[in-house]
Design a protein around this motif. Structure first.
Motif, PDB file in Angstrom:
ATOM      1  N   GLN A 103     -10.752  -2.871   0.097  1.00 39.02           N
ATOM      2  CA  GLN A 103     -10.891  -3.915   0.407  1.00 39.02           C
ATOM      3  C   GLN A 103     -10.840  -4.077   2.140  1.00 39.02           C
ATOM      4  N   HIS A 104      -9.502  -3.368   2.684  1.00 33.58           N
ATOM      5  CA  HIS A 104      -9.431  -3.595   4.323  1.00 33.58           C
ATOM      6  C   HIS A 104      -8.851  -2.396   5.123  1.00 33.58           C
ATOM      7  N   GLY A 105      -9.224  -1.572   3.701  1.00 35.61           N
ATOM      8  CA  GLY A 105      -8.666  -0.283   4.437  1.00 35.61           C
ATOM      9  C   GLY A 105      -8.858   0.047   5.663  1.00 35.61           C
ATOM     10  N   PRO A 106     -10.370  -0.370   5.926  1.00 32.24           N
ATOM     11  CA  PRO A 106     -10.883   0.463   7.826  1.00 32.24           C
ATOM     12  C   PRO A 106     -11.228  -0.852   8.795  1.00 32.24           C
ATOM     13  N   ARG A 107     -10.564  -1.945   8.454  1.00 29.74           N
ATOM     14  CA  ARG A 107     -10.024  -2.466   9.392  1.00 29.74           C
ATOM     15  C   ARG A 107      -8.765  -2.795   9.791  1.00 29.74           C
ATOM     16  N   TRP A 108      -8.126  -1.888   9.296  1.00 32.53           N
ATOM     17  CA  TRP A 108      -6.512  -1.413   8.640  1.00 32.53           C
ATOM     18  C   TRP A 108      -6.275  -0.631   9.613  1.00 32.53           C
TER      19      TRP A 108
END
Length: 182
Positions: A57-62
């Motif tokens: 869900q969030h890996g690219p943003r993190w």
């Protein structure tokens, strides 16, 4: 005052600081707080599945500024720790996030080892060809704590020298770290 990502970047080895950061993020409703807590907590099948779900869900943003440099990103303690480097041009490694990169799976290890701001400690799934490249700077290999070699069939051109030459040269390295061969 609650710690920030900048505080974590300033003290990359301080897992206690990351735990406090995770608490602050969770209180603010940020899912990264849960992700950090899951990664720092006991490893179970349920925690591994939750970690995977959060990364999806969030890996690219993190991954932040380094997201474009890595395929199959690896997160440790809630921050991007490496993965498989992509692209033909070596990164400049000027972003402060590079201080957190400790793991590289294949490719460009020799270039990243030359950067004093990239604390590589783990090289995984290196081909015999990539390992031969690393022998050009054996002093840099002394900071590696885990070395994984993949000796499967290579699609690259044949390498000069007898088979197994690289494995024989491993004995010449000072303080050889644990070695994993698949």
């Amino acid at each position: 005052m609650a710690p920030t990502f900048a505080d974590v970047l300033a003290a990359p080895e301080d897992l206690g600081l990351r735990a406090v950061w995770a608490d602050a993020l969770q209180l603010a409703g940020d899912p990264r707080g849960e992700f950090i807590a899951v990664q720092l907590g006991p490893r179970t099948y349920a925690s591994w599945m939750r970690e995977l779900e959060l990364v999806m869900q969030h890996g690219p943003r993190w991954a932040g500024a380094l997201e474009t440099y890595f395929r199959s990103p690896v997160f440790e303690g809630g921050v991007l720790a490496g993965g498989r480097l992509v692209g033909r041009d070596g990164p400049a490694c000027v972003e402060p996030e590079w201080r957190m990169i400790s793991t590289l799976e294949r490719g460009e290890a020799r270039r990243l080892l030359a950067h004093p701001h990239v604390p590589l400690r783990c090289l995984r799934a290196l081909s015999e060809y990539e390992l031969r490249e690393l022998f050009l700077q054996p002093a840099q290999l002394t900071r590696i704590r885990e070395l994984g070699i993949h000796l499967g069939r290579s699609l690259m051109r044949p390498l000069p020298g007898p088979p197994g030459e690289v494995l024989e040269k491993l004995e010449d390295l000072p303080a050889l770290p644990p070695l994993f061969v698949d």
